[in-house]
Each structure stands twice: as structure tokens, then as C-alpha cells.
Write a protein that holds these residues in place. Structure first.
Motif, PDB file in Angstrom:
ATOM      1  N   ASN A   1      22.859 -24.441  36.289  1.00  0.00           N
ATOM      2  CA  ASN A   1      24.156 -23.714  36.098  1.00  0.00           C
ATOM      3  C   ASN A   1      24.860 -23.628  37.278  1.00  0.00           C
ATOM      4  O   ASN A   1      26.267 -23.657  36.987  1.00  0.00           O
ATOM      5  CB  ASN A   1      23.735 -22.207  35.676  1.00  0.00           C
ATOM      6  CG  ASN A   1      24.452 -21.137  35.957  1.00  0.00           C
ATOM      7  OD1 ASN A   1      25.396 -20.900  35.378  1.00  0.00           O
ATOM      8  ND2 ASN A   1      24.162 -20.346  37.075  1.00  0.00           N
TER       9      ASN A   1
ATOM     10  N   SER B   1      21.320 -23.072  46.281  1.00  0.00           N
ATOM     11  CA  SER B   1      20.328 -24.091  45.278  1.00  0.00           C
ATOM     12  C   SER B   1      18.846 -24.132  45.731  1.00  0.00           C
ATOM     13  O   SER B   1      17.958 -24.117  44.823  1.00  0.00           O
ATOM     14  CB  SER B   1      20.845 -25.760  45.595  1.00  0.00           C
ATOM     15  OG  SER B   1      21.918 -26.026  44.578  1.00  0.00           O
TER      16      SER B   1
ATOM     17  N   HIS C   1      12.649 -21.735  34.517  1.00  0.00           N
ATOM     18  CA  HIS C   1      13.922 -20.794  34.867  1.00  0.00           C
ATOM     19  C   HIS C   1      14.794 -21.213  36.091  1.00  0.00           C
ATOM     20  O   HIS C   1      15.933 -20.997  36.183  1.00  0.00           O
ATOM     21  CB  HIS C   1      13.419 -19.471  34.784  1.00  0.00           C
ATOM     22  CG  HIS C   1      14.587 -18.336  34.871  1.00  0.00           C
ATOM     23  ND1 HIS C   1      15.591 -18.350  34.058  1.00  0.00           N
ATOM     24  CD2 HIS C   1      15.032 -17.547  35.992  1.00  0.00           C
ATOM     25  CE1 HIS C   1      16.367 -17.297  34.325  1.00  0.00           C
ATOM     26  NE2 HIS C   1      16.236 -16.958  35.455  1.00  0.00           N
ATOM     27  N   GLY C   2      14.083 -21.432  37.132  1.00  0.00           N
ATOM     28  CA  GLY C   2      14.614 -21.644  38.311  1.00  0.00           C
ATOM     29  C   GLY C   2      15.698 -23.009  38.110  1.00  0.00           C
ATOM     30  O   GLY C   2      16.569 -23.407  38.869  1.00  0.00           O
TER      31      GLY C   2
ATOM     32  N   LEU D   1      12.554 -20.313  43.132  1.00  0.00           N
ATOM     33  CA  LEU D   1      12.164 -19.618  42.020  1.00  0.00           C
ATOM     34  C   LEU D   1      11.160 -20.468  41.078  1.00  0.00           C
ATOM     35  O   LEU D   1      10.283 -20.015  40.648  1.00  0.00           O
ATOM     36  CB  LEU D   1      13.278 -19.234  41.185  1.00  0.00           C
ATOM     37  CG  LEU D   1      14.211 -17.958  41.815  1.00  0.00           C
ATOM     38  CD1 LEU D   1      15.594 -18.000  40.831  1.00  0.00           C
ATOM     39  CD2 LEU D   1      13.353 -16.640  41.570  1.00  0.00           C
TER      40      LEU D   1
ATOM     41  N   TYR E   1      17.433 -21.462  46.780  1.00  0.00           N
ATOM     42  CA  TYR E   1      16.791 -20.213  46.494  1.00  0.00           C
ATOM     43  C   TYR E   1      16.257 -20.518  45.088  1.00  0.00           C
ATOM     44  O   TYR E   1      15.199 -20.311  44.487  1.00  0.00           O
ATOM     45  CB  TYR E   1      17.586 -19.149  46.601  1.00  0.00           C
ATOM     46  CG  TYR E   1      17.299 -18.029  45.815  1.00  0.00           C
ATOM     47  CD1 TYR E   1      15.952 -17.307  46.125  1.00  0.00           C
ATOM     48  CD2 TYR E   1      17.722 -17.510  44.739  1.00  0.00           C
ATOM     49  CE1 TYR E   1      15.453 -16.157  45.450  1.00  0.00           C
ATOM     50  CE2 TYR E   1      17.251 -16.308  43.961  1.00  0.00           C
ATOM     51  CZ  TYR E   1      16.175 -15.852  44.201  1.00  0.00           C
ATOM     52  OH  TYR E   1      15.526 -14.571  43.632  1.00  0.00           O
ATOM     53  N   TYR E   2      17.124 -21.308  44.212  1.00  0.00           N
ATOM     54  CA  TYR E   2      16.697 -21.559  42.909  1.00  0.00           C
ATOM     55  C   TYR E   2      15.573 -22.674  42.687  1.00  0.00           C
ATOM     56  O   TYR E   2      14.625 -22.333  41.913  1.00  0.00           O
ATOM     57  CB  TYR E   2      17.867 -22.115  42.034  1.00  0.00           C
ATOM     58  CG  TYR E   2      19.021 -21.421  41.748  1.00  0.00           C
ATOM     59  CD1 TYR E   2      18.731 -19.884  41.692  1.00  0.00           C
ATOM     60  CD2 TYR E   2      20.486 -21.740  42.157  1.00  0.00           C
ATOM     61  CE1 TYR E   2      19.891 -18.962  41.756  1.00  0.00           C
ATOM     62  CE2 TYR E   2      21.471 -20.776  41.947  1.00  0.00           C
ATOM     63  CZ  TYR E   2      21.323 -19.431  41.778  1.00  0.00           C
ATOM     64  OH  TYR E   2      22.337 -18.682  41.705  1.00  0.00           O
TER      65      TYR E   2
ATOM     66  N   CYS F   1      18.747 -21.947  36.495  1.00  0.00           N
ATOM     67  CA  CYS F   1      19.727 -21.348  37.504  1.00  0.00           C
ATOM     68  C   CYS F   1      20.337 -22.683  38.231  1.00  0.00           C
ATOM     69  O   CYS F   1      21.394 -22.438  38.571  1.00  0.00           O
ATOM     70  CB  CYS F   1      18.844 -20.616  38.321  1.00  0.00           C
ATOM     71  SG  CYS F   1      18.232 -18.984  37.584  1.00  0.00           S
ATOM     72  N   GLU F   2      19.652 -23.603  38.835  1.00  0.00           N
ATOM     73  CA  GLU F   2      20.483 -24.537  39.322  1.00  0.00           C
ATOM     74  C   GLU F   2      21.362 -25.415  38.644  1.00  0.00           C
ATOM     75  O   GLU F   2      22.588 -25.744  38.977  1.00  0.00           O
ATOM     76  CB  GLU F   2      19.266 -25.432  39.927  1.00  0.00           C
ATOM     77  CG  GLU F   2      19.728 -26.943  40.365  1.00  0.00           C
ATOM     78  CD  GLU F   2      20.683 -26.867  41.823  1.00  0.00           C
ATOM     79  OE1 GLU F   2      21.268 -27.901  42.033  1.00  0.00           O
ATOM     80  OE2 GLU F   2      20.751 -25.453  42.243  1.00  0.00           O
TER      81      GLU F   2
ATOM     82  N   TYR G   1      12.436 -30.514  45.000  1.00  0.00           N
ATOM     83  CA  TYR G   1      11.562 -30.289  43.960  1.00  0.00           C
ATOM     84  C   TYR G   1      10.545 -31.111  43.747  1.00  0.00           C
ATOM     85  O   TYR G   1       9.387 -30.383  43.397  1.00  0.00           O
ATOM     86  CB  TYR G   1      12.328 -29.744  42.748  1.00  0.00           C
ATOM     87  CG  TYR G   1      11.704 -29.382  41.427  1.00  0.00           C
ATOM     88  CD1 TYR G   1      11.372 -28.067  41.606  1.00  0.00           C
ATOM     89  CD2 TYR G   1      11.257 -30.258  40.544  1.00  0.00           C
ATOM     90  CE1 TYR G   1      10.540 -27.517  40.507  1.00  0.00           C
ATOM     91  CE2 TYR G   1      10.533 -29.829  39.370  1.00  0.00           C
ATOM     92  CZ  TYR G   1      10.290 -28.367  39.487  1.00  0.00           C
ATOM     93  OH  TYR G   1       9.473 -27.805  38.528  1.00  0.00           O
TER      94      TYR G   1
END
Length: 338
Positions: free
Chosen positions: A221, A47, A214-215, A53, A49-50, A218-219, A155
Motif C-alpha cells: 500500500n 517500510s 497484513h504487514g 508488523l 515498521y510494516y 501495509c507495505e 523480510y
């Protein structure tokens, strides 16, 4: 398991308190002068890493300076793909503060005198020992394995840090509206999230987000994948049209994280998915299935995409008789002998 006894549910519902703490932590800390470094590298695993991003995209958008995200394992094993002979600022992100790859990568970075390190975490643990600047948002701590409150809190901290690095005090002040806006979203759209999540006629989910989103795509997802064992993938909006949309059918949900600047193009992609009989769920500041109506500038409100989609994964997990607090094959802390 029910909602009242689920750590995951309580962590999603209470996360806005951690958002507020994250903003205050960033206000109070002295951040490094990133303008003195060649590049900023954000690193984490899974997570985080996302999150990296999303953070790298936001930093570059706000400052116009180079930034990139590198998985902790890659920074450790293949540093030559990320580091140069010039000084870098490394922002290391870890919920636990003990993530093996990230700790080892940061330790190596420091021993080689590559540059300064900022640590963003929910726990004051081993990783913090290598920090030049240590930011711990303890209200983001969790009992669950899958990150929800923790990810959102870190975040928000990264967003506030990027905003501060631009010197834009007004934008940082706008972020003070986030906790209240998040509370409104959860109250208004929890039932909607539940209706989508509990519908087991859906067997695949696609999360679309471009640019600084986008990050985050991904998270969410990952949340759907690990909490519900459902086929799910994340894509940039326009990339989804180049092959992946062949998977869209009546059993597919396509989730679109709408932006302000590129809404026209993104909306066309979602409209096309409807013609393929996919169910579309859109999120955005206005004119969407989930409307933020926050009044907060786009670069500072990214966290608002998260709570409703986290709830969607939570309710699907319960409907499938899974344990959202302890996803299959995962443990709270993965230790590696590196």
C-alpha cells in the motif's frame, strides 16, 4: 525516464539475489536465545515498521511466544507502552542503518540494559554499533528512495531468523527455493502488473492481507501511495467489509493476499467486491490471478507477494509521468533532531 534507466525497476528485477544472500546470512550467524526473554519487539520506521508488523506476527505464529511491532519513534518517545521490567529481545530493522528514531531508540534501550539487540539492515552504519547480533544484507542496497529490493531482502532475513528460532531445519531448507520462485513470478506476471498499473481509469487501490500477511499489505500500500500519489489503503480481509468497502466502485482495485488456512473466507470477501464492480487482483499459492506454485510452506514464502505488486506501482508511476526513484516530498534519508 524509462525502465532501463530506472533504479527502482532494476532493484525490483534483481531482488532475488538479495533474498539468497539473506538466507545465507541467517544460516551463518549465532542468534540470541529468544526463549530466555519475556517478549520480542520488532521496530523500524516507515517500510521497516510494516516489516516489523509482518515479522512479529510470523514470530508469534511459529513459536507461540509473545511478539509485537512498535514504530521506532514510539519506542523512543513512549517506551512505557512497549517495554516492561522484564528483559526483551529487540530486533531493529533499518535499510540505511541511520534512521534517526530507530538509532536513538536502540541506543536508549541498550543504555538502560533492557536486553539484547539484533540489527537487520542493508548497510553497516550507526545502528550496527549497538547490535549484539549484526546482520547486513548488502545486496539489498538501493539507489531509490522507495524500498523494494531492500524491504524484500530484510523480510527474507527476518523470516529465516524466525524459522531458525523454531529449530525447524527442514523449513529453512525450503526457503532456498525462494529466489527461483521469485524469478519465475517476475517473468510470468510482469506484463499483468503493468496492465493494472498503467490503467489510469483506476483511481484507488485497496490491499487486503490478514495474519502474517497484513504487514506486507501495509507495505505494498505504501509503495502505491508514495510512488504513484494514488489513493490507497491496507486492511485485514474481514475488516474491509466494515465500512471501507463503501469506497469500492468501477474505479477501484482490490488486491487480495490469499492464505491457505483462511482462503474460503478471504475469497468470499473478494467475490463480494466483484459484485460492487471493483476489479479484483488475487495472489496465492494456487487458484489466483497471480499463482506462486512454489511448493514452499506458507510461513516461509511471504516474500512472493511483493515483486508483482511492486512492479504494479512502478508502472503506474511512469504512466503518471512521476519519478519512481524519487517520490514527491521524500528524501533518501530523513534526519530529525531528537
Amino acid at each position: 525516464m524509462n525502465m532501463e534507466t530506472s533504479h527502482t525497476y532494476n532493484e525490483i528485477r534483481s531482488q532475488t539475489q538479495a533474498w539468497g544472500q539473506a538466507i545465507e546470512k541467517i544460516r551463518a550467524v549465532a542468534l540470541p536465545d529468544a526463549m530466555k526473554t519475556e517478549q520480542v519487539i520488532f521496530t523500524g520506521c516507515g517500510s521497516t515498521y510494516y516489516l516489523s508488523l509482518a515479522a512479529a506476527a510470523l514470530y508469534q505464529e511459529l513459536t507461540g511466544r509473545s511478539a509485537r511491532a512498535v514504530p521506532g519513534g514510539e519506542l523512543l518517545l513512549n517506551p512505557q507502552i512497549a517495554l516492561t521490567d522484564q528483559k526483551s529481545l529487540l530486533v531493529a530493522i533499518s535499510r540505511s542503518g541511520t534512521t534517526t528514531e530507530t538509532v536513538k531508540a536502540v541506543e536508549k534501550f541498550k543504555s538502560e540494559k533492557r536486553g539484547e539487540v539484533v540489527v537487520i539492515s542493508n548497510n553497516d552504519e550507526m545502528l550496527s554499533r549497538f547490535a549484539d547480533v549484526n546482520i547486513v544484507i548488502d545486496k539489498g542496497q538501493e539507489e531509490s528512495v522507495a524500498q523494494t529490493r531492500s524491504f524484500a531482502s530484510m523480510y527474507v532475513a527476518v523470516t529465516a531468523a524466525c524459522v531458525r528460532m523454531t529449530g525447524c531445519a527442514d523449513l529453512l531448507n525450503e526457503m532456498n527455493k525462494l529466489p527461483e520462485a521469485g524469478e519465475r513470478l517476475i517473468q510470468k506476471y510482469e506484463a499483468f502488473a503493468r496492465s493494472i498499473g498503467e490503467n489510469l481509469a483506476f483511481d484507488r487501490f485497496y490491499f487486503l492481507g490478514s495474519g502474517i500477511r497484513h504487514g506486507l499489505a501495509c507495505e505494498v500500500n505504501l509503495k502505491m501511495k508514495e510512488m504513484t500519489l494514488t489513493h490507497s489503503e491496507a486492511f485485514h480481509f474481514l475488516e474491509f467489509r466494515h465500512g471501507p468497502m463503501s469506497m469500492v466502485s468501477r474505479s477501484a482495485v482490490v488486491v487480495g493476499m490469499l492464505s491457505d488456512a483462511n482462503r474460503m473466507h478471504e475469497a468470499k470477501v473478494l467475490a463480494e467486491m466483484r459484485t460492487l464492480n471493483g476489479t479484483v487482483v488475487s495472489l496465492g499459492e494456487s487458484d489466483a490471478d497471480v499463482v506462486f506454485d512454489s511448493g514452499i510452506p506458507e510461513s516461509a514464502r511471504g516474500v512472493l507477494y511483493l515483486p508483482v505488486l511492486q512492479l504494479m506501482a512502478f508502472y503506474r508511476s511512469l504512466k503518471k509521468s512521476l519519478n519512481p526513484d524519487r517520490p514527491t516530498n521524500l528524501t533518501a534519508v530523513v534526519k530529525l533532531d531528537l
